[in-house]
Design a protein around this motif. Structure first.
Motif, PDB file in Angstrom:
ATOM      1  N   VAL A 415       5.722  -0.096   2.189  1.00  0.00           N
ATOM      2  CA  VAL A 415       4.281  -0.184   2.444  1.00  0.00           C
ATOM      3  C   VAL A 415       3.485   0.355   1.262  1.00  0.00           C
ATOM      4  O   VAL A 415       2.448  -0.206   0.880  1.00  0.00           O
ATOM      5  N   SER A 416       3.985   1.397   0.601  1.00  0.00           N
ATOM      6  CA  SER A 416       3.279   1.954  -0.552  1.00  0.00           C
ATOM      7  C   SER A 416       3.261   0.971  -1.721  1.00  0.00           C
ATOM      8  O   SER A 416       2.235   0.797  -2.399  1.00  0.00           O
ATOM      9  N   ILE A 417       4.393   0.302  -1.974  1.00  0.00           N
ATOM     10  CA  ILE A 417       4.444  -0.684  -3.058  1.00  0.00           C
ATOM     11  C   ILE A 417       3.523  -1.855  -2.750  1.00  0.00           C
ATOM     12  O   ILE A 417       2.798  -2.355  -3.628  1.00  0.00           O
ATOM     13  N   TRP A 418       3.521  -2.311  -1.504  1.00  0.00           N
ATOM     14  CA  TRP A 418       2.631  -3.429  -1.128  1.00  0.00           C
ATOM     15  C   TRP A 418       1.174  -3.054  -1.299  1.00  0.00           C
ATOM     16  O   TRP A 418       0.366  -3.827  -1.804  1.00  0.00           O
ATOM     17  N   TRP A 419       0.833  -1.839  -0.920  1.00  0.00           N
ATOM     18  CA  TRP A 419      -0.553  -1.404  -1.063  1.00  0.00           C
ATOM     19  C   TRP A 419      -0.941  -1.270  -2.534  1.00  0.00           C
ATOM     20  O   TRP A 419      -2.053  -1.626  -2.944  1.00  0.00           O
TER      21      TRP A 419
END
Length: 428
Positions: A415-419
Motif C-alpha cells: 500500500v505504501s508503494i502504491w501510494w
C-alpha cells in the motif's frame, strides 16, 4: 706604519677594481644571446649579440626588447617602429628590418619549418628584383622563363606579355599590379604569421582528434579515468583558445589602425626618405595645379584629407587573409567548447537521474524499515512477561498470529508503494 697602511689600501682597491671588472664582464656575457640573422639575400648566420648592439642595429628601445625575452611572459604582439618590426607570435620571437631579420632560436619543431618557409620565400623576391632592375640589352625571354619556373604568382593571361620581352621590349613591373612583389619585411612578417597559424592549426587538429572520442566515451561510461582525461582536454582547450584569441586580437588591432600598418612599410619609408617625399600617401605621385580658385578650397581640403590617409592596402590584404584563418580556428575551438559543454550537461542529467533513483531506493528501504519495525513491535508485545489467554491456546493460534503479522507488514508495504507512485513520489 703609514706605508704599510697605504699598501694595504692600494691592494684592497686593486681587488675591488678587479672584482668590478669581472662582474662587468660576467654581466656582459650573461646579456649575450644567440640570434639567427637572416638577410634579404637568403643567407643566414648565427651571431652572439647583446642588448645594446641590437638597439643600435635596429633602433629599438629597451622596452621593446623585453617583449622578446624568453624568460618573461608577454602576449602575442606585432609592433611597428621607425626602422624595424617586433614580432612575438607563439614560438617566433624576431626583429624584422628592411634588409634582415633577427630571430631567437627556439626548440619548437615548427621553428625549423618556419626557417624552411622563410628560405623558400626570399629567393623568389630576389629573382623578381633581378627582372625589375635589369635594363635594355638583357635577354628578357630567359628571365621570364626563369620567373615562371620559380612559381611566381602570375596569371596565365600575362605570360604572353612576358614572352614579348624577348623581342627587345622589357616590361615595366611597376605598370602592372600582378608583378608587384612584397618587400622583404612583409615576406618575413607573412612567414611569421603563417607559422603561428600553422602551429595553432596543428594543435587544434590534435586536440579535436583526442577530444571527441574521449567525450563520447565519457558520455557512455562515467568513470574516474574518463573524467580525468576530459579535464586535461578542457585545460588544453582553454589554453589554446586564449592563445588563438591573442593572435586574432593583435591582427584585428592592426587592421583597425592604418597608422600602425603604415609604420611597417620599412622599405617604403627608406625610399621616401632618400628622395624627400611624404611617406605612404596615395597622392604623392600626383601633380596638383597651383592656380586653384578660392571657390575650390573645400575640394582642396578634401583632397588633403584623402592625401594624408596612408596607403596600406597591400599589408591590409595580407593581414586579412590570416585573420580569416585565425577566425576559422577560433570557430572550430568554439564548436569543440560547445561540445564539451553539451557533454557536461548530458553527464549532469545522467547524474541527476542516478541521484533520483538512489532517493527512490532510499524511500523504499525507509518504508520497509518502518513496516518491519511495526512487526518487531508485535513481537515485543508477545515477549512481555505477562499472562494472556493466547499463551494457553493451541499451536495453530501461534502460527496464525505470526502469519497475520507478516501478512500485515507485506500488505502495508504494498500500500505504501502504491501510494508513493500515485503521488509521483516514486517513478512509475
Amino acid at each position: 706604519m703609514l706605508d704599510k697602511l697605504r699598501n694595504i689600501m692600494e691592494e684592497k682597491k686593486g681587488k675591488v677594481s678587479s672584482m668590478a671588472i669581472r662582474g662587468r664582464r660576467k654581466a656582459i656575457a650573461m646579456d649575450l644571446k644567440s640570434w639567427m640573422v637572416f638577410s634579404e639575400t637568403g643567407e643566414s648566420i648565427v651571431e652572439d649579440l647583446d642588448k645594446h648592439s641590437i638597439m643600435r642595429r635596429t633602433g629599438l628601445p629597451s622596452r621593446d626588447l623585453r617583449v622578446l625575452d624568453p624568460t618573461l611572459f608577454y602576449p602575442s604582439s606585432i609592433i611597428g617602429r621607425e626602422k624595424s618590426i617586433v614580432v612575438n607570435l607563439e614560438h617566433i620571437k624576431a626583429i624584422i628590418t628592411s634588409n634582415e631579420m633577427l630571430i631567437i632560436n627556439s626548440s619548437s619543431p615548427f621553428f625549423i619549418l618556419f626557417l624552411q618557409d622563410l628560405q623558400a620565400r626570399v629567393p623568389r623576391s630576389s629573382n623578381i628584383h633581378k627582372l625589375t632592375s635589369t635594363g635594355n640589352g638583357v635577354d628578357g625571354d630567359s628571365q621570364s622563363t626563369n620567373l615562371v619556373e620559380e612559381g611566381s604568382p602570375l596569371l596565365p593571361s600575362h605570360v604572353d606579355s612576358l614572352n614579348n620581352a624577348s623581342k627587345g621590349t622589357l616590361i615595366d613591373v611597376a605598370e602592372t599590379s600582378y608583378y608587384k612583389q612584397l618587400p622583404f619585411e612583409f615576406k618575413a612578417l607573412e612567414a611569421c604569421i603563417e607559422s603561428a597559424c600553422a602551429c595553432l592549426e596543428y594543435e587544434n587538429q590534435r586536440l579535436e582528434e583526442e577530444a571527441y572520442p574521449a567525450l563520447d566515451e565519457l558520455a557512455s561510461q562515467i568513470s574516474t579515468l574518463n573524467l580525468e582525461r576530459v579535464r586535461h582536454i578542457k585545460n588544453r582547450l582553454v589554453a589554446l583558445s586564449g592563445r588563438a584569441h591573442k593572435v586574432a586580437d593583435q591582427l584585428e588591432n592592426l587592421l583597425d589602425d592604418d597608422n600602425d600598418m603604415a609604420e611597417m612599410y620599412l622599405t617604403k619609408k627608406l625610399d621616401d626618405c632618400s628622395i624627400g617625399q611624404t611617406p605612404l600617401t596615395k597622392g604623392c605621385n600626383l601633380a596638383i595645379d597651383e592656380d586653384i580658385d578660392k571657390s575650390d578650397e573645400s575640394d582642396m581640403v578634401q583632397y588633403r584629407s584623402y592625401e594624408s590617409k596612408p596607403d596600406v592596402e597591400e599589408l591590409e590584404m595580407l593581414l586579412e587573409a590570416y585573420f580569416a584563418q585565425i577566425n576559422g580556428i577560433l570557430q572550430r575551438l568554439s564548436s569543440l567548447s560547445e561540445y564539451v559543454d553539451d557533454t557536461e550537461d548530458h553527464i549532469n542529467i545522467m547524474l541527476d537521474d542516478k541521484r533520483n533513483q538512489l532517493l527512490q531506493v532510499s524511500i523504499m528501504f525507509s518504508t520497509m524499515n518502518v513496516i518491519v519495525s511495526a512487526g518487531i513491535a508485535v513481537v515485543g508485545w508477545f515477549g512481555m512477561n505477562i499472562h494472556i489467554d493466547l499463551f494457553e491456546g493451541q499451536p495453530r493460534q501461534f502460527w496464525a498470529t505470526v502469519g497475520g503479522t507478516f501478512s500485515g507488514c507485506i500488505l502495508l508495504f504494498i500500500v505504501s508503494i502504491w501510494w508513493g507512485k500515485k503521488r509521483y513520489i516514486l517513478s512509475q
